[in-house]
Design a protein around this motif. Structure first.
Motif, mmCIF file in Angstrom:
data_model
loop_
_atom_site.group_PDB
_atom_site.id
_atom_site.type_symbol
_atom_site.label_atom_id
_atom_site.label_comp_id
_atom_site.label_asym_id
_atom_site.label_seq_id
_atom_site.Cartn_x
_atom_site.Cartn_y
_atom_site.Cartn_z
ATOM 1 N N SER A 1 0.803 -1.228 0.000
ATOM 2 C CA SER A 1 0.000 0.000 0.000
ATOM 3 C C SER A 1 0.833 1.273 0.000
ATOM 4 N N ALA A 2 2.156 1.162 0.081
ATOM 5 C CA ALA A 2 3.028 2.342 0.043
ATOM 6 C C ALA A 2 4.212 2.046 -0.873
ATOM 7 N N PRO A 3 3.996 1.972 -2.193
ATOM 8 C CA PRO A 3 5.083 1.581 -3.107
ATOM 9 C C PRO A 3 6.295 2.499 -3.041
ATOM 10 N N ALA A 4 6.098 3.764 -2.680
ATOM 11 C CA ALA A 4 7.241 4.674 -2.585
ATOM 12 C C ALA A 4 8.212 4.246 -1.492
ATOM 13 N N ALA A 5 7.727 3.470 -0.512
ATOM 14 C CA ALA A 5 8.593 3.014 0.583
ATOM 15 C C ALA A 5 9.598 1.970 0.123
ATOM 16 N N LEU A 6 9.422 1.437 -1.096
ATOM 17 C CA LEU A 6 10.353 0.430 -1.597
ATOM 18 C C LEU A 6 11.646 1.049 -2.106
ATOM 19 N N GLU A 7 11.670 2.369 -2.269
ATOM 20 C CA GLU A 7 12.898 3.049 -2.682
ATOM 21 C C GLU A 7 13.798 3.262 -1.465
ATOM 22 N N ALA A 8 15.094 3.373 -1.716
ATOM 23 C CA ALA A 8 16.038 3.610 -0.623
ATOM 24 C C ALA A 8 15.766 4.974 -0.002
ATOM 25 N N PRO A 9 15.688 5.047 1.309
ATOM 26 C CA PRO A 9 15.447 6.346 1.954
ATOM 27 C C PRO A 9 16.583 7.319 1.654
ATOM 28 N N THR A 10 16.205 8.548 1.415
ATOM 29 C CA THR A 10 17.230 9.561 1.169
ATOM 30 C C THR A 10 17.890 9.957 2.490
ATOM 31 N N GLN A 11 19.197 10.251 2.418
ATOM 32 C CA GLN A 11 19.935 10.689 3.594
ATOM 33 C C GLN A 11 20.568 12.038 3.324
ATOM 34 N N ALA A 12 20.408 12.932 4.279
ATOM 35 C CA ALA A 12 21.019 14.248 4.142
ATOM 36 C C ALA A 12 22.534 14.125 4.277
ATOM 37 N N SER A 13 23.252 15.035 3.621
ATOM 38 C CA SER A 13 24.713 15.005 3.702
ATOM 39 C C SER A 13 25.213 16.039 4.701
ATOM 40 N N GLY A 14 26.350 15.741 5.287
ATOM 41 C CA GLY A 14 26.978 16.658 6.232
ATOM 42 C C GLY A 14 28.483 16.586 6.099
ATOM 43 N N TRP A 15 29.175 16.928 7.182
ATOM 44 C CA TRP A 15 30.634 16.930 7.167
ATOM 45 C C TRP A 15 31.157 16.127 8.351
ATOM 46 N N GLN A 16 32.274 15.445 8.127
ATOM 47 C CA GLN A 16 32.957 14.751 9.211
ATOM 48 C C GLN A 16 34.456 15.045 9.140
ATOM 49 N N ARG A 17 35.157 14.901 10.282
ATOM 50 C CA ARG A 17 36.601 15.140 10.311
ATOM 51 C C ARG A 17 37.341 14.063 9.539
ATOM 52 N N VAL A 18 38.438 14.444 8.920
ATOM 53 C CA VAL A 18 39.294 13.495 8.216
ATOM 54 C C VAL A 18 40.354 13.012 9.199
ATOM 55 N N ALA A 19 40.330 11.727 9.463
ATOM 56 C CA ALA A 19 41.256 11.161 10.455
ATOM 57 C C ALA A 19 42.705 11.389 10.022
ATOM 58 N N GLY A 20 43.538 11.875 10.940
ATOM 59 C CA GLY A 20 44.971 12.039 10.694
ATOM 60 C C GLY A 20 45.335 13.272 9.894
ATOM 61 N N ALA A 21 44.359 14.021 9.374
ATOM 62 C CA ALA A 21 44.661 15.208 8.566
ATOM 63 C C ALA A 21 45.154 16.335 9.469
ATOM 64 N N ALA A 22 46.118 17.096 8.960
ATOM 65 C CA ALA A 22 46.655 18.212 9.741
ATOM 66 C C ALA A 22 46.902 19.397 8.824
ATOM 67 N N ALA A 23 46.700 20.591 9.351
ATOM 68 C CA ALA A 23 46.953 21.824 8.597
ATOM 69 C C ALA A 23 46.909 22.986 9.571
ATOM 70 N N ARG A 24 47.571 24.058 9.195
ATOM 71 C CA ARG A 24 47.512 25.247 10.036
ATOM 72 C C ARG A 24 46.141 25.886 9.887
ATOM 73 N N ILE A 25 45.542 26.224 10.988
ATOM 74 C CA ILE A 25 44.177 26.735 10.931
ATOM 75 C C ILE A 25 44.056 28.015 11.741
ATOM 76 N N THR A 26 43.056 28.772 11.402
ATOM 77 C CA THR A 26 42.752 30.018 12.106
ATOM 78 C C THR A 26 41.971 29.708 13.375
ATOM 79 N N PRO A 27 41.867 30.664 14.272
ATOM 80 C CA PRO A 27 41.055 30.448 15.476
ATOM 81 C C PRO A 27 39.602 30.079 15.163
#
Length: 733
Positions: free
Chosen positions: A113-139
């Motif tokens: 009764s809900a054929p649209a539910a058979l599609e993969a749920p959409t997921q919002a995108s965001g940001w995560q830290r990159v492990a081991g990455a280093a750089a000079r940064i501002t405050p």
């Protein structure tokens, strides 16, 4: 209704699979599953059908390899990214199709009764830290990284938490310190907590609750009839069973006859568990249906409350099914696949190895007979919660104390309402008839305003200035003159509806604050919640309502219920007329005196000596059922025998009559079998189709489905004649 040979369609070579489509088809179709796709029974797939693409389910039956060569099969297009349909739900589809003589594809449609539910749920995108990455940064960039921590957050949220601009977040990405990532999906529904606010149960409630908890914990199939007088706390008992289901890590389903009007029930649930349940009913938006269906399938909806269609949702681990008000005919679906949700709930519980609880103050004779036969267990709550007494029920004999001419409320009822309002208490007037008047006729020529599509009178809805058919929805403005003789101002209303009672009450009690509760004035959950709040806040003195006021409501200050026409449901020769009237009026009466103030119920009747009226006055529902059983058992009427109806219809009156006659001539003959009819249906014309009925009556031990299949196979009817099969009918219109 014989099952046709299976079909195969297409071209190609590879693994052969059987796909059931949600269409009124008698069998599955064969397709080729390409090597690149991996799927098995239960997977949802896209397949070609003619010139279009349709959804289906790979079914359990073996493909028909002998019918079509592998090279001619068409290919499955895609496998949908959804949890497969579990074996128990596929078994339920097959079981209901066989029991109701419906095409399996038509039953499958209810489970998709809900054929649209058979599609993969959409997921919002965001940001995560990159492990081991280093750089000079501002405050500012340091603030943003600190705000992000080890989580995945959208850029706007990082900027807000850190108190920096969105450009700072983009700068972190440009130097490789953060990277895009998918946000974790939030739970669709909060999880109810089984021990959030457990109630203090009375000893008899605790005894019943303990028995249900043990049944749930056993993880085995069983059916319990939970019977208790109105206001006895049945809901608290089965909520305790839901709590045990949650502790077991399983899902619970509660079926209610009027889910859109159950605002008080939902508030009680949230108070008990600290979170609302998931809902399933026809008024949900398409997005909510999609989210809910997917959450159920993935086990993220621990408790769902719904109408009868919720029975077909894809629960992966269903441990408890509760059917509240199990006697209600609203659980019977009369169109399309004709089934009774109460009975199918028992079937699904058996397939799921789950506990099924049937709940009612006035259980159906079918359920009581199953208790007496040892198939169901019975638990009882004989007294009201908090020491409240059952209301006093009396009859007003309309032959002795009739209303004034042109009125519908008798003097004793008017006096009782006056006294109730004077004490500052609330009163309810019940009439199970919508609109202003059920019939409009011309006093000059006698013409009656009738629906052109149905054998039914048009009901006047004066507030909307229209005439309406309650069967097909045909509507017309109220004419100023008789359409038959042309006489002006000659149309008069005959009989009362709730609008007419409201008009009378306005004249009798002009100071009283009034509220009409009917399906056309309380159209959905929001309106029901608002009405209930008004009554609870004592902004209403007098309620005028139809059957939607009969069940589930708890109004502490309501002490008087007056039934305007207690005889209304007793006519028509329906097998269950007495039982239905008894159940409805008992439920209505149960709205009175639910707290410390005593309740009173007055039944206006032209036949107070009728067994139904006498049983109500004595508060003797068990005695009524015993007498009802004594009447039905000798003639092998349900539940002591089997019934199946054939409804023959056509837009051509003669074709319908001929079809019914041919089926009557081919009627089955045998021991324990009797065929009644053919005869014109009481609603001989419905939605533009002429209708005739035959009724197969069989002894209890006879399986009616093979008899019906053989009967229908012996008669070839023209395409314009439709035959509808209703196994175990509850109505005879």
């Amino acid at each position: 209704m014989a099952t046709p040979s299976r079909k195969a369609i297409g071209a190609g070579a590879g693994q052969r699979v059987s796909v059931l489509l949600p269409l009124p088809l008698e069998s599955a179709y064969d397709y080729r599953l390409p090597p690149a796709l991996v799927a098995g029974p239960g997977h949802f797939v896209e397949v070609p059908l003619g010139g279009r693409v349709v959804l289906g389910v790979i079914w359990d039956e073996a493909p028909g390899a002998d019918h079509v060569a592998e090279g001619r099969l068409r290919e499955v297009i895609a496998v949908k990214p959804a949890p497969p349909m579990r074996p128990t739900l596929r078994q339920l589809v097959d079981w209901i199709a066989a029991y109701t003589l419906s095409p399996p594809g038509a039953v499958l449609r209810m489970a998709m009764s809900a054929p649209a539910a058979l599609e993969a749920p959409t997921q919002a995108s965001g940001w995560q830290r990159v492990a081991g990455a280093a750089a000079r940064i501002t405050p500012d960039r340091a603030k943003a990284l600190a705000a992000l921590g080890d989580e995945i957050l959208p850029g706007t949220e990082i900027a807000r938490l850190a108190g920096v601009s969105l450009g700072v977040v983009r700068g972190l990405a440009s130097v490789g310190l953060i990277e895009p990532a998918l946000m974790p999906r939030a739970a669709a529904f909060p999880r109810p907590r089984p021990d959030f606010a457990p109630p203090l149960l009375r000893p008899e409630q605790e005894e019943a609750a303990s028995a249900l908890r043990e049944a749930v914990a056993a993880r085995s199939f069983g059916v319990t009839l939970l019977e208790g007088v109105t206001g006895s706390g049945k809901t608290e008992v089965y909520l305790d069973a839901i709590a045990e289901t949650l502790r077991q890590g399983r899902q619970a389903l509660v079926l209610l006859p009027e889910i859109a009007l159950s605002t008080q029930w939902l508030a009680r649930f949230e108070g008990r568990f600290g979170a609302p349940p998931a809902l399933w009913h026809s008024e949900l938006s398409s997005r909510t249906r999609r989210v809910t269906w997917r959450a159920v399938a993935e086990g993220d909806a621990p408790v769902l409350v719904g109408a009868r269609s919720a029975l077909f949702l894809p629960f992966p681990d269903l441990g408890l099914i509760v059917v509240d008000e199990e006697h209600e005919t609203a659980f019977k679906q009369e169109e399309g696949v004709i089934y009774h949700a109460r009975d199918m709930a028992v079937v699904r519980a058996r397939l799921e190895r789950a506990t099924c609880v049937l709940v009612s103050a006035t259980p159906s004779l079918e359920s009581v007979a199953n208790v007496e036969a040892g198939r169901y267990r019975r638990l009882g709550l004989p007294v009201r919660h908090g020491g409240a007494a059952m209301p006093e029920i009396t009859a007003v004999d309309l032959r002795q104390k009739p209303p004034e001419r042109g009125r519908f409320l008798a003097p004793p009822l008017i006096a009782a309402v006056t006294e109730t309002l004077a004490r500052g208490e609330q009163a309810m007037l019940f009439l199970n008839r919508r609109g202003y008047a059920p019939l409009t006729l011309c006093r000059a020529c006698g013409h009656r305003m009738q629906c052109p599509n149905c054998t039914a009178w048009l009901v006047e809805h004066r507030a909307q200035r229209r005439l309406l058919c309650h069967h097909c929805g045909h509507t017309a403005p109220t004419p100023p003159a008789c359409p038959e003789c042309g006489a002006e101002h000659s149309l008069v209303p005959i009989g009362p509806g709730v609008e007419r009672i409201q008009e009378e009450v306005a004249e009798l009690f002009p100071e009283a604050r009034r509220l009409v509760m009917a399906s056309d004035t309380i159209p959905g959950p929001a309106a029901a919640a608002a009405a209930a709040q008004q009554i609870e806040d004592r902004e209403v003195d007098l309620i005028i309502g139809t059957q939607i006021v009969a069940k589930g409501w708890h109004f502490p200050h309501l002490t008087l219920v007056g039934v305007v026409d207690a005889d209304l449901g007793l006519g028509g020769g329906d097998l269950r007329a007495g039982e239905r009237t008894m159940q409805l009026l008992h439920q209505v009466a149960g709205r009175a005196g639910r707290e410390d103030k005593p309740g009173r119920v007055m039944l206006q009747s032209f036949s107070p000596e009728h067994p139904v009226m006498q049983a109500l006055i004595r508060d003797d529902f068990p005695g009524f059922l015993k007498a009802e059983a004594a009447q039905r058992e000798p003639g092998h009427w349900p539940p002591y025998g089997r019934l199946a109806a054939l409804i023959i219809s056509s837009e051509d009156a003669r074709a319908a009559e001929r079809g019914a006659r041919e089926l009557g001539l081919a009627a089955p003959v045998g021991e324990g079998l009797q065929v009644l009819g053919p005869a014109p249906a009481p609603l001989a014309l419905l939605r533009g189709r002429y209708r005739h009925r035959l009724l197969l009556k069989a002894a209890r031990g006879v399986k009616v489905q093979p008899v019906l299949v053989d009967w229908l196979a012996r008669v070839q009817l023209p395409r314009e004649v439709r035959v509808q099969v209703d196994v175990d009918p509850v109505g005879f219109l």
